[in-house]
Design a protein around this motif. Structure first.
Motif, short mmCIF file in Angstrom:
data_model
loop_
_atom_site.label_atom_id
_atom_site.label_comp_id
_atom_site.label_asym_id
_atom_site.label_seq_id
_atom_site.Cartn_x
_atom_site.Cartn_y
_atom_site.Cartn_z
N ALA A 86 116.18 75.31 41.84
CA ALA A 86 115.39 74.08 42.00
C ALA A 86 114.69 74.06 43.36
CB ALA A 86 116.27 72.85 41.82
N ALA A 87 115.39 74.47 44.41
CA ALA A 87 114.81 74.50 45.75
C ALA A 87 113.68 75.53 45.83
CB ALA A 87 115.88 74.79 46.79
N CYS A 88 113.89 76.68 45.23
CA CYS A 88 112.87 77.74 45.23
C CYS A 88 111.64 77.27 44.46
CB CYS A 88 113.44 79.02 44.63
SG CYS A 88 112.32 80.41 44.72
N ALA A 89 111.84 76.63 43.32
CA ALA A 89 110.72 76.11 42.52
C ALA A 89 109.93 75.08 43.33
CB ALA A 89 111.23 75.50 41.23
N ALA A 90 110.63 74.21 44.05
CA ALA A 90 109.96 73.20 44.86
C ALA A 90 109.11 73.86 45.96
CB ALA A 90 110.98 72.25 45.47
N ARG A 91 109.68 74.89 46.62
CA ARG A 91 108.93 75.60 47.68
C ARG A 91 107.68 76.25 47.12
NH1 ARG A 91 113.91 77.56 49.04
NH2 ARG A 91 113.42 79.62 48.25
N LEU A 92 107.83 76.96 46.01
CA LEU A 92 106.69 77.66 45.41
C LEU A 92 105.62 76.68 44.96
CD1 LEU A 92 108.63 80.41 43.44
CD2 LEU A 92 107.15 80.77 45.43
N ALA A 93 106.04 75.58 44.34
CA ALA A 93 105.08 74.58 43.89
C ALA A 93 104.35 73.96 45.07
CB ALA A 93 105.80 73.50 43.07
N GLN A 94 105.07 73.70 46.15
CA GLN A 94 104.46 73.11 47.35
C GLN A 94 103.42 74.07 47.96
OE1 GLN A 94 107.20 72.13 50.53
NE2 GLN A 94 105.90 70.42 51.14
N GLU A 95 103.68 75.38 47.83
CA GLU A 95 102.74 76.39 48.33
C GLU A 95 101.53 76.54 47.41
OE1 GLU A 95 105.17 79.89 48.55
OE2 GLU A 95 106.36 79.10 50.20
N GLY A 96 101.58 75.91 46.22
CA GLY A 96 100.49 76.02 45.27
C GLY A 96 100.58 77.24 44.38
N THR A 97 101.74 77.87 44.32
CA THR A 97 101.94 79.07 43.51
C THR A 97 102.04 78.71 42.04
OG1 THR A 97 103.15 80.10 45.33
CG2 THR A 97 103.45 81.06 43.14
N PRO A 98 101.17 79.25 41.18
CA PRO A 98 101.32 79.04 39.74
C PRO A 98 102.66 79.62 39.30
CG PRO A 98 99.16 79.96 40.23
CD PRO A 98 99.99 80.06 41.48
N LEU A 99 103.42 78.84 38.57
CA LEU A 99 104.82 79.14 38.34
C LEU A 99 105.18 79.00 36.86
CD1 LEU A 99 107.46 79.58 40.01
CD2 LEU A 99 107.57 77.11 40.23
N LEU A 100 105.99 79.93 36.37
CA LEU A 100 106.60 79.80 35.05
C LEU A 100 108.10 80.03 35.25
CD1 LEU A 100 106.57 79.50 31.98
CD2 LEU A 100 106.00 81.94 31.82
N VAL A 101 108.88 78.97 35.05
CA VAL A 101 110.33 79.04 35.24
C VAL A 101 110.98 79.44 33.93
CG1 VAL A 101 112.39 77.75 35.93
CG2 VAL A 101 110.17 77.23 37.00
N VAL A 102 111.91 80.40 34.01
CA VAL A 102 112.60 80.87 32.81
C VAL A 102 114.05 80.44 32.87
CG1 VAL A 102 113.21 82.86 31.39
CG2 VAL A 102 111.04 82.86 32.66
N THR A 103 114.40 79.46 32.03
CA THR A 103 115.77 78.97 31.90
C THR A 103 115.88 78.15 30.63
OG1 THR A 103 117.59 77.79 32.98
CG2 THR A 103 115.39 76.84 33.22
N ALA A 104 117.07 78.10 30.08
CA ALA A 104 117.34 77.24 28.93
C ALA A 104 118.15 76.01 29.35
CB ALA A 104 118.12 78.01 27.86
N ASP A 105 118.50 75.94 30.61
CA ASP A 105 119.35 74.87 31.14
C ASP A 105 118.57 73.56 31.21
OD1 ASP A 105 120.65 73.11 33.01
OD2 ASP A 105 121.82 74.81 33.73
N ARG A 106 118.88 72.62 30.33
CA ARG A 106 118.15 71.34 30.28
C ARG A 106 118.29 70.54 31.57
NH1 ARG A 106 120.22 69.83 24.47
NH2 ARG A 106 119.15 71.48 23.35
N GLY A 107 119.49 70.54 32.14
CA GLY A 107 119.69 69.81 33.39
C GLY A 107 118.85 70.39 34.51
N LEU A 108 118.76 71.71 34.57
CA LEU A 108 117.94 72.36 35.58
C LEU A 108 116.46 72.07 35.34
CD1 LEU A 108 117.49 74.20 37.98
CD2 LEU A 108 117.77 76.16 36.45
N ARG A 109 116.05 72.13 34.09
CA ARG A 109 114.65 71.84 33.76
C ARG A 109 114.24 70.47 34.28
NH1 ARG A 109 112.77 74.23 27.99
NH2 ARG A 109 113.38 76.38 28.35
N ALA A 110 115.14 69.51 34.19
CA ALA A 110 114.85 68.15 34.64
C ALA A 110 114.69 68.07 36.15
CB ALA A 110 115.95 67.20 34.18
N ARG A 111 115.18 69.04 36.88
CA ARG A 111 115.11 69.05 38.34
C ARG A 111 113.90 69.80 38.88
NH1 ARG A 111 120.68 71.31 40.31
NH2 ARG A 111 119.69 70.89 42.31
#
Length: 137
Positions: A86-111
């Motif tokens: 979640a922290a890494c996704a936030a950093r990448l998004a803040q940098e403007g990096t186009p992102l595709l997250v791969v996970t099936a974890d619903r709780g993580l997806r919500a974060r």
């Protein structure tokens, strides 16, 4: 161009292939396959095309010390893998990096940051198979 942010434990655990006997080995095999993705065009989870610009894999637990192959940036979770991803996704998004997250974890997806694209492990494993990114022998 898109960076794949991979929940490695979630992807490894998605297929009952004996990974639980050797978590580090299973994670290493996944990372070697992921290292073959940068600069490839993949069939996207929405039916479009994803051009993989890079791969970031979050590893945790017994797999935390696996070697990072060329082509994959490995984020080693000191605690919770979900927190690290979640922290890494936030950093990448803040940098403007186009992102595709791969996970099936619903709780993580919500974060994840608002608007982050998400795909499940099945999509990634199919993409790896489709592009011929094979596990090491």
């Amino acid at each position: 161009m898109t960076v794949l942010l991979v929940d490695a434990a979630n992807v490894v655990g998605s297929r009952p292939d004996g990974w639980w006997r050797d978590r580090a080995g299973a994670t290493t095999r996944l990372l070697v396959r992921l290292a073959q993705l940068p600069e490839r065009r993949l069939s996207g989870p929405d039916g479009g095309v994803v051009v993989c610009d890079g791969v970031v894999a979050v590893v945790e637990g017994k797999a935390r010390d696996v070697p990072a192959p060329d082509g994959v940036r490995v984020e080693r979770a000191g605690g919770s893998g979900d927190d690290a991803l979640a922290a890494c996704a936030a950093r990448l998004a803040q940098e403007g990096t186009p992102l595709l997250v791969v996970t099936a974890d619903r709780g993580l997806r919500a974060r994840l940051p608002a608007g982050a694209a998400v795909a499940g492990p099945g999509w990634l494993l199919a993409a790896l198979d489709e592009t011929g990114c094979v596990p090491p022998a």
